[in-house]
Scaffold this motif. Structure first.
Motif, PDB file in Angstrom:
ATOM      1  N   ALA A   1      72.766  42.727  60.575  1.00  0.00           N
ATOM      2  CA  ALA A   1      73.019  43.702  61.623  1.00  0.00           C
ATOM      3  C   ALA A   1      73.086  42.997  62.968  1.00  0.00           C
ATOM      4  O   ALA A   1      72.496  41.928  63.160  1.00  0.00           O
ATOM      5  CB  ALA A   1      71.926  44.769  61.643  1.00  0.00           C
ATOM      6  N   ASP A   2      73.799  43.611  63.882  1.00  0.00           N
ATOM      7  CA  ASP A   2      73.893  43.089  65.231  1.00  0.00           C
ATOM      8  C   ASP A   2      72.772  43.706  66.052  1.00  0.00           C
ATOM      9  O   ASP A   2      72.858  44.860  66.485  1.00  0.00           O
ATOM     10  CB  ASP A   2      75.247  43.443  65.835  1.00  0.00           C
ATOM     11  CG  ASP A   2      75.390  42.954  67.260  1.00  0.00           C
ATOM     12  OD1 ASP A   2      74.672  42.006  67.632  1.00  0.00           O
ATOM     13  OD2 ASP A   2      76.199  43.526  68.018  1.00  0.00           O
TER      14      ASP A   2
ATOM     15  N   ASP B   1      73.684  47.448  65.880  1.00  0.00           N
ATOM     16  CA  ASP B   1      75.098  47.760  65.708  1.00  0.00           C
ATOM     17  C   ASP B   1      75.578  48.746  66.765  1.00  0.00           C
ATOM     18  O   ASP B   1      76.336  49.683  66.491  1.00  0.00           O
ATOM     19  CB  ASP B   1      75.359  48.307  64.304  1.00  0.00           C
ATOM     20  CG  ASP B   1      75.124  47.261  63.223  1.00  0.00           C
ATOM     21  OD1 ASP B   1      75.321  46.064  63.505  1.00  0.00           O
ATOM     22  OD2 ASP B   1      74.732  47.624  62.102  1.00  0.00           O
TER      23      ASP B   1
END
Length: 318
Positions: free
Chosen positions: A20-21, A36
């Motif tokens: 995930a960001d 995200d």
């Protein structure tokens, strides 16, 4: 025991860890965490008697903690215990100074202290902060270093919360009291008791621990993990809290109330087991340290569909 799982079963059904960001931006009063591009939580280190995580959004952007007292007047929210602020770490008897309780309006109590941040660093998906535990006279009682990491685990979101106590100002005794320590005050829809009269919600939550003990009976019991779930805005959503097996006195005791307070407390033996006062005391000599690790897992579904027992085993092996 309930939910015990053999190693073969664990290996046959591996969990997916999703990249995930995670972005963390510090604005000088709080560190804002997104996953995200969506809001996850804020690490608020000014404006309160201790650092807190608020708000906290689970899967589907469901609010996972009570708004009060950070935001007042929210429908269906009780206004008891204003020191229960979303997610926090503290304890109410440290060298006879109270850190769980807080001073309200009016004259300050001489036995109530505060946690004061002394540094903060952001490293990718992780916050590393240090704090002094300060009494009402401004004297440092002890210090801590806390490391908070954020991410996703398949369909769930998690916060890994590690705290290292530091006897930075001489010997420190963490006292035997139920009022502590790694805590969350949940969204009212996850509470086990009936909803307050204010508002129209009638749903109540459900809970179970790693030993199969359910709901109100969980208070004061030892367990490796607990899980609470209920329907939030049309979606069954829950929060599990994991006590790492390397933690002192694992499995911990749980100061878990039916109105939404859940706290892992390895010190309150007198209250939880009826043993002599002071049985749960833990003393650090000058310069010594003591570390605890926890995970908050915010998940869709109930304890079984979210595979909490399996997820705990993955966490425990880390």
């Amino acid at each position: 025991m309930f939910f015990r799982i053999c190693l073969a079963a664990l290996l046959s059904t591996p969990l997916v860890v999703t990249a995930a960001d995670v972005q963390i931006q510090d604005d000088g009063s709080k560190a804002v965490v997104t996953i995200d591009g969506q809001p996850f939580t804020e690490y608020r280190y000014t404006g309160y008697a201790k650092p807190i995580l608020y708000p906290v959004y689970g899967p589907g952007q469901k609010p996972m903690t009570r708004n009060y007292p950070m935001v007042k007047g929210v429908d269906n929210e009780a206004t008891d215990h204003p020191h229960h602020k979303s997610i926090w770490y503290t304890h109410d008897e440290v060298n006879h100074v109270r850190f769980w309780m807080e001073n309200g309006e009016g004259e300050a109590s001489p036995d109530v202290g505060t946690q004061v941040q002394t540094s903060l660093k952001i490293d990718g998906d992780t916050i590393v902060a240090t704090n002094d535990w300060v009494d009402a006279k401004g004297e440092v009682i002890c210090s801590d270093r806390r490391t908070l990491s954020f991410g996703t685990d398949d369909s769930a979101r998690y916060i890994d919360y590690a705290v290292t106590w530091i006897a930075s100002a001489g010997e420190v005794t963490i006292g035997d009291t139920k009022e502590g320590t790694m805590a969350i005050r949940t969204n009212p829809l996850l509470r086990l008791s009936s909803a307050p009269k204010k508002g129209n919600h009638t749903a109540v939550g459900h809970s179970v621990n790693s030993e199969g003990v359910r709901d109100k009976e969980m208070w004061g019991k030892r367990a490796a993990w607990v899980d609470y779930w209920g329907e939030i805005d049309g979606q069954v959503t829950g929060v599990a809290i994991f006590d790492h097996p390397d933690n002192p006195r694992h499995p911990t005791w749980w100061h878990a109330r039916d109105y939404g307070l859940i706290a892992a407390n390895p010190f309150g033996v007198n209250h939880f087991e009826g043993k002599p006062d002071g049985t749960g005391d833990m003393t650090l000599k000058d310069g010594e340290t003591l570390t605890f690790r926890y995970r908050f897992l915010f998940h869709p579904g109930d304890v079984e569909s979210a595979k909490i027992a399996e997820r705990y085993q993955a966490f425990a092996q880390d």
